[in-house]
Motif scaffolding. Structure first.
Motif, PDB file in Angstrom:
ATOM      1  N   VAL A 295       0.884  -1.097   0.066  1.00 43.02           N
ATOM      2  CA  VAL A 295       0.001   0.030  -0.072  1.00 43.02           C
ATOM      3  C   VAL A 295       0.682   1.240   0.013  1.00 43.02           C
ATOM      4  O   VAL A 295       1.763   1.392   0.810  1.00 43.02           O
ATOM      5  CB  VAL A 295      -0.929   0.049   1.370  1.00 43.02           C
ATOM      6  N   VAL A 296       0.655   1.929  -0.871  1.00 40.76           N
ATOM      7  CA  VAL A 296       1.468   3.460  -0.950  1.00 40.76           C
ATOM      8  C   VAL A 296       1.002   4.180  -0.338  1.00 40.76           C
ATOM      9  O   VAL A 296      -0.390   4.932  -0.575  1.00 40.76           O
ATOM     10  CB  VAL A 296       1.449   3.772  -2.584  1.00 40.76           C
ATOM     11  N   LYS A 297       1.310   4.792   0.857  1.00 37.52           N
ATOM     12  CA  LYS A 297       0.836   5.535   1.814  1.00 37.52           C
ATOM     13  C   LYS A 297       1.665   6.377   2.611  1.00 37.52           C
ATOM     14  O   LYS A 297       2.960   5.990   2.784  1.00 37.52           O
ATOM     15  CB  LYS A 297      -0.395   4.736   2.821  1.00 37.52           C
ATOM     16  N   LYS A 298       1.144   7.324   3.400  1.00 32.77           N
ATOM     17  CA  LYS A 298       2.107   8.125   4.423  1.00 32.77           C
ATOM     18  C   LYS A 298       2.653   7.157   5.419  1.00 32.77           C
ATOM     19  O   LYS A 298       1.436   6.100   5.961  1.00 32.77           O
ATOM     20  CB  LYS A 298       1.280   9.431   4.928  1.00 32.77           C
ATOM     21  N   GLN A 299       3.878   7.258   6.148  1.00 33.99           N
ATOM     22  CA  GLN A 299       3.715   6.621   7.217  1.00 33.99           C
ATOM     23  C   GLN A 299       3.843   7.578   8.615  1.00 33.99           C
ATOM     24  O   GLN A 299       4.051   8.699   8.288  1.00 33.99           O
ATOM     25  CB  GLN A 299       5.410   5.963   7.174  1.00 33.99           C
ATOM     26  N   SER A 300       3.604   6.988   9.566  1.00 31.84           N
ATOM     27  CA  SER A 300       3.640   7.773  10.987  1.00 31.84           C
ATOM     28  C   SER A 300       5.042   8.029  11.085  1.00 31.84           C
ATOM     29  O   SER A 300       5.991   7.425  10.822  1.00 31.84           O
ATOM     30  CB  SER A 300       2.836   7.020  11.839  1.00 31.84           C
ATOM     31  N   GLY A 301       5.150   9.086  11.665  1.00 34.39           N
ATOM     32  CA  GLY A 301       6.709   9.684  12.163  1.00 34.39           C
ATOM     33  C   GLY A 301       7.233  10.391  10.944  1.00 34.39           C
ATOM     34  O   GLY A 301       6.604  10.593  10.210  1.00 34.39           O
ATOM     35  N   ASN A 302       8.487  10.346  11.046  1.00 38.10           N
ATOM     36  CA  ASN A 302       9.267  11.118   9.936  1.00 38.10           C
ATOM     37  C   ASN A 302       9.137  10.284   8.702  1.00 38.10           C
ATOM     38  O   ASN A 302       9.246   8.943   8.663  1.00 38.10           O
ATOM     39  CB  ASN A 302      10.837  11.132  10.496  1.00 38.10           C
ATOM     40  N   ALA A 303       9.226  10.815   7.544  1.00 30.27           N
ATOM     41  CA  ALA A 303       9.322  10.295   6.222  1.00 30.27           C
ATOM     42  C   ALA A 303      10.700   9.608   5.912  1.00 30.27           C
ATOM     43  O   ALA A 303      10.921   9.104   5.118  1.00 30.27           O
ATOM     44  CB  ALA A 303       8.733  11.241   5.188  1.00 30.27           C
TER      45      ALA A 303
END
Length: 303
Positions: A295-303
């Motif tokens: 799944v292409v998505k934002k990750q929690s915390g720093n990119a």
């Protein structure tokens, strides 16, 4: 200032926003929509409701249509209850729908036989452009008729292009949509591949948007829809599929193989089969994600 009375048929995502701009510019607007409930907010802003297409046509100097499919356009214009049978001579019809070149030419010829002008005038810019009046509008048809409605078009768009004969507005829009589909697929393939091999989605996107791999569709899809996982449509996937299929018909006219278009159609059809037709066009990425189990998505915390 002499204001023409405008009839507007089709109050969907684009048509409703365009109608509001015309009302805010001081035009008298008569509206009709197949689903009457959609007329409510527009009527509250000062539009007048027509009971049917024929009564709208009889009252209007200029008739705008913004519909979903070529079949919808033909149904609204043709037949005893349609626009062409009920409009007065010298009425100017502006069709903002994305249809095929042949449909535009056919309707223009039918209109001419009744001393009516039909302009194919598909738009690009999405709901944001419709709301802000910043659309690109691609116009084919009689130049005198185009000049007669140029003030109206300038309320709706910032880049108004008169292209010449009937059908050429539709050609320009379909070529644009061909690129939309191809760029959407390419961006999706690239992002899925990178994430599947271990790259972080946001970091990969940051690299691509500042490199030669950047594209407007990459930015649109990733920032607004894919990374936040919000696929509420700006432009529904099923309509992009319709458009790229129409664009492929243009390639056939000149004997050119639509290689990238065929690939886009293959994945768009797969998305429709998986129940994604009414999601935003950026959902073209989902069948690829499913295939690669990522799944292409934002990750929690720093990119």
């Amino acid at each position: 200032m002499n204001r023409k009375r405008i009839g507007f048929i089709g109050l969907g995502v684009m048509g409703s926003r365009m109608t509001r701009r015309l009302l805010n510019a001081g035009y008298e607007v008569i509206v009709y929509n197949r689903t009457p409930e959609k007329m409510g907010p527009i009527l509250q802003q000062g539009a007048t409701a027509a009971s049917d297409i024929s009564s709208l046509a009889k009252q209007s100097d200029v008739i705008c249509t913004c519909l979903s499919m070529p079949s919808d356009v033909k149904a609204v214009y043709e037949g005893p209850d349609g626009i062409l049978a009920n409009s007065r001579p010298q009425t100017v019809c502006i069709d903002f729908t994305t249809v095929g070149m042949d449909t535009s030419i056919d309707l223009a010829n039918q209109a001419k036989a009744k001393q009516i002008d039909y302009l194919d005038a598909p738009v690009s810019g999405g709901p944001e452009g419709a709301e802000q009046g910043s659309l690109t509008i691609m116009v084919g048809g009689n130049k005198t008729a185009f000049e007669q409605v140029s003030q109206i078009l300038n309320v709706l768009g910032q880049n108004i292009q008169y292209l010449g004969d009937s059908g050429l507005g539709s050609v320009a829009k379909l070529i644009n949509q061909y690129l939309v589909a191809a760029h959407s697929l390419a961006a999706s393939e690239a992002m899925v591949t990178g994430v599947a091999l271990g790259l972080r989605a946001e970091q990969l996107y940051d690299i691509l948007r500042t490199s030669y791999g950047d594209s407007r569709m990459l930015r649109r899809h990733m920032e607004t829809y894919v990374l936040p996982r919000n696929f509420e449509p700006g432009g529904a996937l099923k309509y992009v599929l319709k458009d790229v299929n129409l664009a492929i018909e243009l390639f056939a006219k000149i004997g050119l193989q639509p290689r990238t278009g065929n690939s886009a159609v293959e994945v768009l059809n797969l998305a429709v089969e998986q129940g994604l037709a009414d999601l935003d066009m950026s959902a073209i990425i989902q069948p690829l994600e499913k295939q690669c189990e990522v799944v292409v998505k934002k990750q929690s915390g720093n990119a």
